[in-house]
Design an enzyme around this catalytic site. Structure first.
Site, PDB file in Angstrom:
ATOM      1  N   ASP A 419       0.848  -1.194   0.000  1.00 27.85           N
ATOM      2  CA  ASP A 419       0.000   0.000   0.000  1.00 27.85           C
ATOM      3  C   ASP A 419       0.888   1.250   0.000  1.00 27.85           C
ATOM      4  OD1 ASP A 419      -2.230   1.604   0.233  1.00 27.85           O
ATOM      5  OD2 ASP A 419      -2.665   1.081   2.323  1.00 27.85           O
ATOM      6  N   GLU A 422       2.838   5.085  -3.899  1.00 25.44           N
ATOM      7  CA  GLU A 422       2.858   6.036  -5.048  1.00 25.44           C
ATOM      8  C   GLU A 422       4.148   6.832  -5.095  1.00 25.44           C
ATOM      9  OE1 GLU A 422       0.360   5.613  -2.845  1.00 25.44           O
ATOM     10  OE2 GLU A 422      -0.733   4.345  -4.241  1.00 25.44           O
ATOM     11  N   ASP A 497      -9.127   3.294  -3.111  1.00 28.05           N
ATOM     12  CA  ASP A 497     -10.186   3.810  -2.237  1.00 28.05           C
ATOM     13  C   ASP A 497     -11.409   4.329  -2.987  1.00 28.05           C
ATOM     14  OD1 ASP A 497      -8.200   3.220  -0.466  1.00 28.05           O
ATOM     15  OD2 ASP A 497      -7.746   5.292   0.069  1.00 28.05           O
TER      16      ASP A 497
HETATM   17  O1  MIG Z   1      -3.990   6.181   4.148  1.00 26.70           O
HETATM   18  O2  MIG Z   1      -4.010   1.076   5.495  1.00 26.70           O
HETATM   19  O3  MIG Z   1      -5.984   2.129  -0.038  1.00 26.70           O
HETATM   20  O4  MIG Z   1      -7.026  -0.029   1.392  1.00 26.70           O
HETATM   21  O5  MIG Z   1      -7.219   0.292   4.185  1.00 26.70           O
HETATM   22  C1  MIG Z   1      -4.796   5.069   4.002  1.00 26.70           C
HETATM   23  C2  MIG Z   1      -5.176   1.823   5.536  1.00 26.70           C
HETATM   24  C3  MIG Z   1      -3.954   3.829   3.922  1.00 26.70           C
HETATM   25  C4  MIG Z   1      -5.091   3.042   1.977  1.00 26.70           C
HETATM   26  C5  MIG Z   1      -5.544   1.808   1.266  1.00 26.70           C
HETATM   27  C6  MIG Z   1      -6.632   1.152   2.041  1.00 26.70           C
HETATM   28  C7  MIG Z   1      -6.153   0.839   3.436  1.00 26.70           C
HETATM   29  C8  MIG Z   1      -5.673   2.112   4.123  1.00 26.70           C
HETATM   30  N1  MIG Z   1      -4.624   2.702   3.306  1.00 26.70           N
END
Ligand code: MIG
Length: 791
Positions: A419, A422, A497
């Site tokens: 996650d 980017e 999201d």
């Molecule tokens: O700033 O880890 O897209 O699936 O639940 C949010 C918490 C960070 C973004 C991900 C989402 C995840 C969430 N993450």
């Protein structure tokens, strides 16, 4: 929307987080001001006068007064064009393929040069425009002379009036991207998005063009921030680097095969990854995880994986586990593994800046983090607060990061959810990523964030894939939010999201098909949407769609209502259970189709136009799709309907639910209910299905079908033996003949199969010359070489 974002931020990161985000935005502006390079030159510079032409291996180089271009045939339908000045791309996204040298014909004249190879000819004009045509002299593509403003190359391609453009990675737009404006700058959109948001997390610069003169796929091998403006023309602009692009011509299957040779074939995942996954941001502890799993058992709902979001970490420190919330992690993992449930854990790239944190200390002392121009470590803000970011461009950083996965594999984590890559850094305003003046290093040389930003997630996944491959005898399974061209070599992905609306459910189909056409064959969506709380009907329809997507996972944000499949009451649970079971029944078909995609590069899910790309009435259909070779899925995408418009492409199709035959091309209204969405099976298919503890092959055939169907088997994980059964099916008015050839040493766990025929009634059957009984149009047979069914 802004207010929503503020509330969301407050709820999820709290006041302290917001303060950090404000400080971070100020920090970013200071850093960027301090190190920014000034670009004062706004003049458009065209290639200029042609000066000389030099043959080079497999192509030509033409030198103009202000630029030079190299045109190379990597194969007879794959061309690489490179305009310089500008630094050449780092070769990370490509596979190590050795192209064979091609025999070319080159004609040089005063008005330009023509290079031809096979059926394709490329003409470079005096002014630097490039026209590609086929043997009949039909223009396949025309690029006007590109130009440069400062470091930034732009190129305008003329589009045909009817031309459709697809792909460009992850887009919240219609499947056909024309008209539209898009950016490639991987971005954490911050908690919620819907149709129209751009850019998203993964803007792969690859597109497919369909027009009346044929099809081609184009890959801009340039990772700089870029813009694409698709109207009458297609303008692409890159903020730096050489302008390099690959064009692949041919029938769609061949295009995608060639493309996979170029950027790599998708890795073959373990079978469990195709099962159902349950996730929620907010599952807090071992106790809660076990309760959720209990819930699945209690409600007789199959499940293959449970995901741990950032909550499992010790104060959000990556690669740690909170010992209070998970005191017996390894035991929990063993217990779950016993029930064939795998654990998938979230990994974030941001490393907490904390002198007591070993990973931080190590990275700092070994010099593995991203830095500013004067050599200070760049800071950002993420879940652990002030953080630093591994410089994944650096080979030593990647090797170090790769090693970290071992400790999680050792406690029983099987899959990795990458996650925030980017990379994301919370910002109260401005771009939520690292300062643009951040530097990355490769072999001691520096590269700008403008170039590396888009590769950041990709390189993090490369590290993860290599780490997990080295440390495990199992196949890696990694899925990622960000990435770039070629990500399929290392990871699947999901669409982040998205909000919990019917519009976003509808959006999901185009987004995932667009990903598929950009080489990202395996992706998925948070069932029910991420940021809100769907009602029962929306959740159900989303679940039914995802039953047929590569990644089948429910996930939701903190502060949304609970969303386990038994939350909406028994009536809904019963339908969800049926779809879960359908997914598991279809696993042999899905697994075989996934294997085929990994071998051929042909997408696992495909838009309907795949069936007949010359038929432009199919070009805009983005609310149905093909799943593997033989199945069409028509998800229900609006509430409260009892009918669904369906388009069937040419050919004969059977309704999965009642075997009713249809002849395409066909437009019709079909009855739907909460319990079903239309599903069609191609005439001539042999669908392998696991049911009632046994293995069945469902044969759909009633008229002149002739087809080839595969069944791929192995133990489901690791790298042991496999077996590939290839069935040839021939149907005529009297007989249906199925022959089978097998390869590979794997021994399937079934001694006999059930063959069930749909669409025709038979009275006699023989297997390898021995006659056998038919009951209800089905026969039970041992593995065979020839099966004959007659009326
Ligand atoms: O700033 O880890 O897209 O699936 O639940 C949010 C918490 C960070 C973004 C991900 C989402 C995840 C969430 N993450």
């Amino acid at each position: 929307m802004e207010l929503f974002k503020i509330i969301f931020a407050l709820k999820s990161i709290g006041i302290q987080g917001i303060t950090h985000a404000v400080i971070n935005s100020i920090y970013r502006s200071i850093i960027d001001k301090k190190y920014a390079m000034k670009n004062t030159n706004n003049e458009k510079i065209y290639p200029g006068k042609r000066k000389n032409v030099n043959p080079i291996s497999c192509g030509l180089k033409v030198v103009f007064s202000n630029a030079e271009v190299e045109i190379i045939f990597l194969s007879n339908d794959l061309i690489r064009i490179t305009w310089q000045p500008g630094s050449l791309p780092l070769p990370f996204t490509l596979d190590d393929n050795h192209w064979q040298s091609q025999s070319l014909q080159i004609e040089v004249s005063t008005d330009g040069e023509i290079i031809s190879c096979g059926d394709i000819a490329v003409k470079i004009d005096q002014d630097g425009s490039i026209t590609i045509h086929d043997i009949q002299k039909t223009t396949l593509r025309k690029d006007l002379p590109p130009f440069r403003i400062g470091e930034c190359w732009s190129i305008i391609t003329q589009l045909k009036p009817e031309e459709h453009i697809y792909g460009l990675g992850e887009r919240a737009s219609t499947l056909n991207l024309r008209p539209g404006e898009y950016q490639s700058w991987n971005t954490d959109i911050g908690g919620s998005y819907s149709s129209g948001t751009d850019p998203l997390y993964m803007g792969t610069p690859i597109y497919l063009s369909l027009s009346s003169s044929g099809y081609h796929l184009l890959y801009f091998e340039n990772s700089f921030k870029s813009r694409f403006s698709i109207h009458d023309d297609f303008t692409a602009s890159f903020e730096g680097g050489a302008l390099r692009y690959y064009i692949i011509f041919g029938p769609l299957e061949k295009i995608f095969n060639n493309f996979s040779h170029l950027t790599g074939f998708a890795y073959f995942p373990p079978k469990w990854a195709l099962g159902y996954h349950q996730s929620r941001w907010g599952y807090q502890s071992e106790k809660e995880i076990l309760e959720i799993v209990e819930g699945f058992k209690k409600h007789h709902l199959p499940i293959s994986a449970i995901h741990l979001d950032i909550d499992y970490m010790d104060r959000y420190k990556v690669f740690t586990i909170d010992p209070d919330k998970f005191p017996h992690f390894k035991n929990m993992a063993e217990q779950l593994d016993h029930e064939s449930i795998k654990i998938v854990a979230s990994i974030n790239p941001a490393v907490k800046q904390d002198n007591h944190f070993k990973l931080y200390q190590e990275g700092k002392s070994k010099d593995l983090f991203c830095k500013t121009a004067n050599g200070e470590i760049v800071k950002g803000v993420s879940w652990p607060g002030r953080s630093v970011y591994p410089d994944f461009l650096n080979l030593t950083t990647r090797a170090w990061w790769a090693d970290q996965y071992k400790q999680l594999l050792d406690v029983g984590i099987s899959g990795f959810w990458q996650d925030m890559n980017e990379p994301a850094s919370f910002a109260a305003w401005g771009d939520p990523t690292l300062p643009i003046t951040t530097l990355h290093s490769i072999n001691g040389e520096k590269r700008s964030h403008l170039e590396i930003h888009n590769l950041y997630g990709y390189l993090m996944n490369k590290a993860a894939f290599e780490g997990v491959s080295n440390d495990s005898t199992k196949r890696p399974w990694i899925f990622s939010r960000s990435g770039w061209a070629g990500l399929q070599k290392y990871a699947w992905n999901w669409t982040g999201d998205i909000d919990s609306t019917w519009k976003s459910l509808r959006q999901t189909v185009s987004t995932i098909l667009g990903l598929s056409l950009s080489g990202h064959a395996f992706s998925g969506v948070d069932i029910g949407g991420f940021s809100g709380s769907p009602d029962a009907e929306l959740y159900l329809r989303w679940f039914q769609l995802a039953t047929f997507l590569p990644l089948f996972r429910t996930h939701s944000s903190l502060n949304t209502k609970r969303r386990e499949p038994w939350i909406f009451g028994e009536a809904i649970t019963n339908i969800l259970r049926d779809f879960l079971k359908l997914r598991y029944k279809l696993l042999p078909y899905l697994y075989t189709s996934v294997w085929q995609t990994c071998q051929s590069g042909i997408p696992f899910i495909r838009p309907l136009f795949w069936e007949d790309p010359q038929d432009n009435s199919l070009w805009d259909i983005d609310d149905e799709f093909l799943l593997g070779d033989n199945v069409i899925i028509v998800p229900v995408l609006t509430p409260g309907e009892s009918k669904r418009k369906v388009v069937l492409p040419p050919g004969k199709w059977f309704s999965y639910w009642d075997d009713h035959p249809y002849i395409g091309k066909l437009y019709m209204d079909m009855d739907i209910s909460m319990e079903m969405i239309p599903i069609f099976i191609r005439n001539g298919s042999i669908l392998p299905i696991e049911e009632d503890g046994g293995m069945s092959f469902h044969v759909y055939a009633n008229i002149n079908a002739k087809s080839m169907n595969n069944m791929y088997w192995d133990s489901g994980d690791g790298y042991g033996d496999f077996r590939l059964d290839t069935y040839q099916l021939e149907v005529d008015s009297e007989l249906t003949k199925i022959t089978c050839e097998s390869k590979g040493a794997y021994r399937p766990p079934f001694l006999e199969f059930n063959i069930i025929v749909h669409g025709t009634n038979f009275t006699q059957a023989s297997v390898d010359g021995r006659s056998i009984k038919i009951l209800d149009n089905s026969v039970i047979v041992p593995p065979f070489q020839e099966l004959i069914l007659s009326k």
